[in-house]
Design an enzyme around this catalytic site. Structure first.
Site, PDB file in Angstrom:
ATOM      1  N   THR A 160       0.952  -1.197   0.043  1.00 15.20           N
ATOM      2  CA  THR A 160       0.186   0.144  -0.013  1.00 15.20           C
ATOM      3  C   THR A 160       0.857   1.219  -0.001  1.00 15.20           C
ATOM      4  O   THR A 160       0.464   2.235  -0.698  1.00 15.20           O
ATOM      5  CB  THR A 160      -0.718  -0.111   1.025  1.00 15.20           C
ATOM      6  N   TYR A 179       8.336   0.255   7.130  1.00 12.64           N
ATOM      7  CA  TYR A 179       7.517   1.381   7.109  1.00 12.64           C
ATOM      8  C   TYR A 179       8.356   2.662   6.497  1.00 12.64           C
ATOM      9  O   TYR A 179       8.034   3.643   5.720  1.00 12.64           O
ATOM     10  CB  TYR A 179       6.712   1.763   8.269  1.00 12.64           C
TER      11      TYR A 179
END
Ligand code: UDP
Length: 323
Positions: free
Chosen positions: A95, A149
């Protein structure tokens, strides 16, 4: 102006939608409701200038539908929260990486400016007092899931930067530092709503590690106008800006302040990182921004204190618990 906000049903995105609508703009919110909620949009969902598109930034058809007639894009959608990243690491990576690439490509096709939300996590373990935008990144092993991340967001920045260099796309990158406020949920890890929820329920406040790690928390309503100002400022294009407060607190002090502000009988318990996040977790011991650049560019100067932030989160959580 018609703005698209990806992640428009999320914590920052929903405040941004409110702000833009109140300023007389049209807003399209694209959100897959993975961590965002329709409840976050309850104040705007009936507004005539608001449209909601349910879909993911990894779905090109959803992006096409949301982009119709849009003049500028705030790309806020991401898999967020340390728990989300550790629970669904591969999905989150996809994503955060492909979603941003898709949005940059969609903006390029229509030649509309785009703000890309990065993160202070990209600095990793750099504990410098006052991280400037060009400070080094000190990142742990790629085999430690937490860093995926920061890695994805850093590559997002590079993508945005190269789109601006090679395609003349009008891009602005921002790095928010621990943005907090009403509507943020503690479900995915964020410490302030977690502590407030625990305190209001009279449950133990869970301080991870020794509690001496520090953070600077910034109120979402101080951040939102800066996002709008930066995307509206053509001299900001092609650049990156830190957005955060410089008021520092240790996490132990934060726990004490939340207990005192709620009048709670909660105790404080220290939980080892391995127990909280699993083996091999690495935390940042200190993270303080230098926001001189955003101040010089658009006058960014957060005026809400940590006490204001704690009070706002308590008021918000009380309403939700009472619902
Ligand atoms: N933290 C904590 N208890 C919690 C949740 C988080 O002590 O219940 C700590 C966490 O380990 C970190 C700090 O609070 O040191 C900020 O965590 P958060 O996930 O809000 O933000 P980030 O780590 O991304 O700065």
């Amino acid at each position: 102006m018609r703005y698209l906000i990806t992640g428009g049903a999320g914590f920052i995105g929903s405040h941004l939608a409110e702000h833009l609508l109140a300023s007389g703009h049209e807003v399209v919110a694209l959100d897959d409701l993975s961590t965002g909620t329709l409840d976050n949009l309850s104040t705007v969902s009936n507004h005539g200038a608001f449209r909601f598109v349910r879909g993911s930034v990894t779905d090109v058809a959803a992006i096409e539908s949301a982009m119709a007639g849009v003049d500028a894009v705030f790309h806020m959608a991401a898999a967020v929260g340390v728990f989300t990243i550790l629970d669904k690491t591969l999905d989150s990576l996809r994503t955060n990486l492909h979603g941003t690439e898709n949005m940059l490509e969609a903006a390029r096709k229509r030649d509309v400016p785009i703000l890309v939300a990065s993160t202070s996590e990209i600095y990793g373990k750099n504990t410098a007092h006052g991280l400037t935008e060009d400070a080094d990144r000190i990142i742990g092993s790629p085999l430690k899931n937490r860093w995926s991340y920061a890695e994805a967001k850093a590559l997002d920045e590079t993508f945005a930067y190269l789109y601006s260099q090679e395609h003349d796309l009008r891009t602005v990158i921002v790095r928010p530092f621990n943005t907090v406020g009403p509507r943020q949920t503690g479900r995915y890890g964020m410490v302030v709503p977690r502590f407030v929820t625990q305190a209001l329920a009279g449950q133990p406040i869970t301080v991870f590690g020794d509690g001496q790690q520090t953070r600077c928390f910034c109120h979402v309503l101080d951040v939102v106008p800066a996002l709008v100002a930066l995307l509206s400022d053509s001299s900001a294009y092609g650049q990156v800006f830190n957005l955060g407060s410089t008021e520092q607190t240790t996490i132990s002090q934060l726990a004490e302040r939340v207990i005192s502000a709620t009048g709670s009988s909660s105790t404080i318990v220290k939980i080892p990182y391995e127990e909280a996040y699993g083996d091999g977790y690495e935390d940042m011991q200190r993270r303080i921004p230098d926001c001189t650049k955003a101040f010089d560019q658009v006058g960014f100067s957060p005026r809400r204190t940590l006490d204001d932030i704690i009070a706002a989160v308590i008021a918000d959580r009380r309403v939700r618990v009472g619902r």
